[in-house]
Design an enzyme around this catalytic site. Sequence first.
Site, PDB file in Angstrom:
ATOM      1  CE  LYS A  49      -4.022  -1.838  -0.175  1.00  0.00           C
ATOM      2  NZ  LYS A  49      -3.763  -3.497  -0.123  1.00  0.00           N
TER       3      LYS A  49
HETATM    4  C1  LIG Z   1     -10.299  -2.808  -1.713  1.00  0.00           C
HETATM    5  C2  LIG Z   1      -9.654  -3.496  -0.473  1.00  0.00           C
HETATM    6  N1  LIG Z   1     -10.302  -3.406   0.722  1.00  0.00           N
HETATM    7  C3  LIG Z   1      -9.629  -4.384   1.767  1.00  0.00           C
HETATM    8  C4  LIG Z   1      -8.313  -4.919   1.578  1.00  0.00           C
HETATM    9  C5  LIG Z   1      -7.923  -5.660   3.025  1.00  0.00           C
HETATM   10  O1  LIG Z   1      -6.658  -5.124   3.428  1.00  0.00           O
HETATM   11  P1  LIG Z   1      -5.743  -5.828   4.064  1.00  0.00           P
HETATM   12  O2  LIG Z   1      -4.855  -6.772   3.108  1.00  0.00           O
HETATM   13  O3  LIG Z   1      -4.952  -5.089   4.900  1.00  0.00           O
HETATM   14  O4  LIG Z   1      -6.266  -6.972   5.145  1.00  0.00           O
HETATM   15  C6  LIG Z   1      -7.504  -4.692   0.562  1.00  0.00           C
HETATM   16  C7  LIG Z   1      -6.287  -5.089   0.530  1.00  0.00           C
HETATM   17  O5  LIG Z   1      -5.635  -5.242  -0.535  1.00  0.00           O
HETATM   18  C8  LIG Z   1      -8.108  -3.871  -0.527  1.00  0.00           C
HETATM   19  O6  LIG Z   1      -7.394  -3.868  -1.789  1.00  0.00           O
END
Ligand SMILES: Cc1ncc(COP(=O)(O)O)c(C=O)c1O
Length: 366
Positions: free
Chosen positions: A183
């Site tokens: 990210k």
């Molecule tokens: C649109 C979206 N929502 C939620 C998430 C979930 O985040 P995490 O991977 O930190 O759990 C991501 C992760 O890539 C995402 O792209």
Amino acid sequence: MSRIPVYEPQLGGNVSTYVNECLTSGWISSRGQFIARFEDAFAGYVGCESATTVANGTVAIHLALEALGIGPGDEVIVPSFTYIASVNTIIQTGATPVFVDSIDQTLQVDPSLVESAITDRTKAVLIVHLYGHPCDMDRLTEICRKQKLFLIEDCAEAFGSMWNGKHVGTFGDAATFSFFGNKTITTGEGGIVLARDAAVMDRCRSLKSQGVSKTREYWHDMLAYNYRMTNIQAAIGLAQLELADGFLRRKAEVAAFYAEELAGLPARMHGPVGNVTHSYWMCSLILDDANKRDHLRRFLHEQDIETRPFFPMAHKMPHCRTSQVLPIGESLSERGLNLPSFPALTDAQLAQICSSVRSFFLNFEG
Ligand SMILES: Cc1ncc(COP(=O)(O)O)c(C=O)c1O
């Protein structure tokens, strides 16, 4: 030249200094000064009152939904063209995701389809600012205000994205971010939740920490979770936040490089539409012809250039399949790919990527 990944984190600045402070002080769990410092700095950066850190961006969404009281019997409208965490977390509350299609040009959820999907069971609209482009927040906030629905913003991919000069995450009743290693700012794994209402924020803080009583030791007021972030993660996050403006500036330059060098091909780069700041979490190329997408990805892979396909539609997945046809998202998801998008990309690497993409089209067309 060596392999070019789609993403790699930039861990310079004060990352090592702050992490070492955690190690030498012994504050390595979810207590310590960096938690509050990161939360305050993040809230200040996006322009909201307060924020609460969590273990990742997925539990951030789950926490927001639970804190708003969403559960069995409720419907939550969500774009099918998203990463699966936006949908799984709805299902995990016991609510039902109601899928809608997206807009071709922006890749974001279509507000008119959100409006027509509302039923008397609809409790919330969960929107996703996909790949760094904001959704139409004027229309979505208006629809949710009129229909008295909660609006939740999944900003996992949209740190630095603005709608009419206002940071995403500040429009909804609640909003969430992810700080996974790919990210725009990272804490390794990590996430954060924002909420408009102080009582909802309080509920998030309680739910993420076993619902522990504020007045009685080892007493728990409700069924809850351990979704906490560690001090070490927050230390990385604070150092990342100090570098964020530089990351965003360079990512915009990377996107501009691609847009200029890849113009005129039978494909388009995903650019900003309207009065928005696209933060270019991912620089995306959308081919005219879906049949060429995987050939292009293979060709680039052979040149040591990593790409990612667009997300498959959630309503096609086995655990949440519907018989819907959502033609815009279905077509986008087969035609799009993400190019290397990290801020440390050099101009030489960008030139190499663009030259490889151009030569693919020259050969394939010829
Ligand atoms: C649109 C979206 N929502 C939620 C998430 C979930 O985040 P995490 O991977 O930190 O759990 C991501 C992760 O890539 C995402 O792209």
